[in-house]
Structures are given as C-alpha cells and as structure tokens.
Design an enzyme around this catalytic site. Sequence first.
Site, short mmCIF file in Angstrom:
data_model
loop_
_atom_site.label_atom_id
_atom_site.label_comp_id
_atom_site.label_asym_id
_atom_site.label_seq_id
_atom_site.Cartn_x
_atom_site.Cartn_y
_atom_site.Cartn_z
N ARG A 1 14.42 -1.52 6.23
CA ARG A 1 13.83 -1.01 7.46
C ARG A 1 14.15 -1.95 8.62
NH1 ARG A 1 7.65 0.64 6.35
NH2 ARG A 1 7.46 -0.62 8.22
N LYS A 24 0.81 -1.23 0.00
CA LYS A 24 0.00 0.00 0.00
C LYS A 24 0.84 1.28 0.00
CE LYS A 24 -1.12 -0.16 4.92
NZ LYS A 24 -0.06 -1.15 5.18
P1 AMP Z 1 4.37 1.28 8.45
O1 AMP Z 1 5.44 2.15 7.86
O2 AMP Z 1 2.98 1.74 8.17
O3 AMP Z 1 4.57 -0.18 8.14
O4 AMP Z 1 4.54 1.41 10.04
C1 AMP Z 1 5.73 1.03 10.68
C2 AMP Z 1 5.54 1.03 12.19
O5 AMP Z 1 5.20 2.36 12.62
C3 AMP Z 1 4.42 0.16 12.72
O6 AMP Z 1 4.79 -1.20 12.85
C4 AMP Z 1 4.15 0.82 14.06
O7 AMP Z 1 5.18 0.52 15.00
C5 AMP Z 1 4.30 2.31 13.71
N1 AMP Z 1 3.01 2.87 13.26
C6 AMP Z 1 2.69 3.33 12.01
N2 AMP Z 1 1.44 3.79 11.97
C7 AMP Z 1 0.93 3.60 13.21
C8 AMP Z 1 -0.34 3.83 13.79
N3 AMP Z 1 -1.35 4.34 13.09
N4 AMP Z 1 -0.49 3.52 15.11
C9 AMP Z 1 0.51 3.01 15.85
N5 AMP Z 1 1.72 2.74 15.36
C10 AMP Z 1 1.94 3.02 14.04
#
Ligand code: AMP
Length: 222
Positions: free
Chosen positions: A155, A13
């Site tokens: 990451r 996404k």
């Molecule tokens: P993403 O880049 O969306 O895969 O997010 C990476 C990490 O950021 C997640 O595994 C969470 O630790 C944190 N994170 C991102 N968005 C949120 C959210 N809406 N609520 C809580 N933690 C978040």
Amino acid sequence: MNLVFLGSPGVGKGTYAQVLRDALKIPHISTGDLLREEAKKETPEGKKIKEAMEKGLLVDDKTTLAVLEKRLSEPDCKRGFILDGFPRNKVQAAELERIIDIDHVLNFLANDEVIIERLSGRMVCDKCKTIYHTSGNMPKVNGICDKCHATLAQRADDSPQAVAKRLYVYKKETAPLIEYYQNKGLLTPITINRPISEIREKVITTVKAFLTGKIHEIGEIK
Ligand code: AMP
C-alpha cells in the site's frame, strides 16, 4: 450483528475482519478499501482522497460518511456487518450512532513489537483485497494472490513517513474512541500477539463464543 473493529494501524484488524467475515457470514466493510476505490477515480474528489490517504491523513468526515452510508444501504448489510476503520474520530462515532445501532466494539490490541513488525511487510491483493504478510501469512506463489491470482502490491501509505503519520493520527483522533465506547458499555478488548496462521480457529471460536453470549469477555487469545 453490527460490529465495529477498533485498533491501531498495524494491529491486524483488517486480517481478523477478513477471517471473521467468512466465519460469521457478514460483510467486512473497510472504509480504507472503499476510499481507495474512490481515489482511483480521475475526479477532483478522487484526487483529494488519494492525496490525504498517501500522506497518512484522514479523509474528510463528509466524504467518508457518504461512501460508508452508500455501502451500508446495500442488501448484504441487513444481517449485520464488520466495520473496519470507521469510526476514526468522535464526529464519525456520533454520525454512526445516528445511522445505525452497534452491538459490539472489539478493540484489537497487540504488543508494540508486534505492531511494528506488522506495519512492514504487508501486501494486499489489488483485486479481492486479501491481506498477506511476510510474518507467516505468505501467498503460495510470491507476489500472487492465492484466491484470485491477481498481483499483490504494497500500500502507498505503508511507507515509513505515512506510517508515522497514521500512528500519530490514530493516537490523537481515534484512540479517544476507546473510552467513548467503554462508557457506552460496548467495548471488548481482544489481544492477539501470535500470527493469525497459528491461531485462526481459536480466534474464530473465541469471538463466536463471545458474540453468542457463552463468554462475557475475551482478553488475550494465546
Ligand atoms: P485503513 O485501510 O483503514 O488503514 O485506511 C487507510 C486510509 O484511508 C487512512 O489512513 C485514511 O486516509 C483513510 N480512511 C480510512 N477510513 C477512514 C475514516 N473512517 N475516516 C477518514 N479517513 C479514513
């Protein structure tokens, strides 16, 4: 147009959000990117965020919401935005509703094999956040961003242990939002099993057709 992109970790996404941001000319707001920036700060709060993220756990709702609200108040969000990675649970969905109206929630889907493949081999530009992938979305020069020439990195939460935790957290906390938005009549499923490099234009035209009301559902983009 205020959009939310939902979907399991590894579904792609973030990549689709980057492609559609350019096509729709609205900002892509990734709470993951915003929180990664906060985590770089040498403050107690920054350290707490970094710790949760590296373990694949959710950052607490209050912190995440504060970071998001600040970003949404910036002028470029006035014409709309793509929210990627928020909301991640029902509390966040309720908070979002309090702040702003959402027009559509696109629920990105892919086969399990595709998701597993996409979960490994991702590289991200530390500067402009462009996402690359070993499965057909490679940079021209290995390890270097095509757009800003900064170095690419994996990451920290793409490690196998953190990935397992992220998938668990998704199923428990975030997947219930599918029914939540379905009940509100906002949810549109969109399935993409092919590499974005092969169907980029088709994704753009289909999503645009949907957002302008020319088609009323999306289904699988082949
Ligand atoms: P993403 O880049 O969306 O895969 O997010 C990476 C990490 O950021 C997640 O595994 C969470 O630790 C944190 N994170 C991102 N968005 C949120 C959210 N809406 N609520 C809580 N933690 C978040």
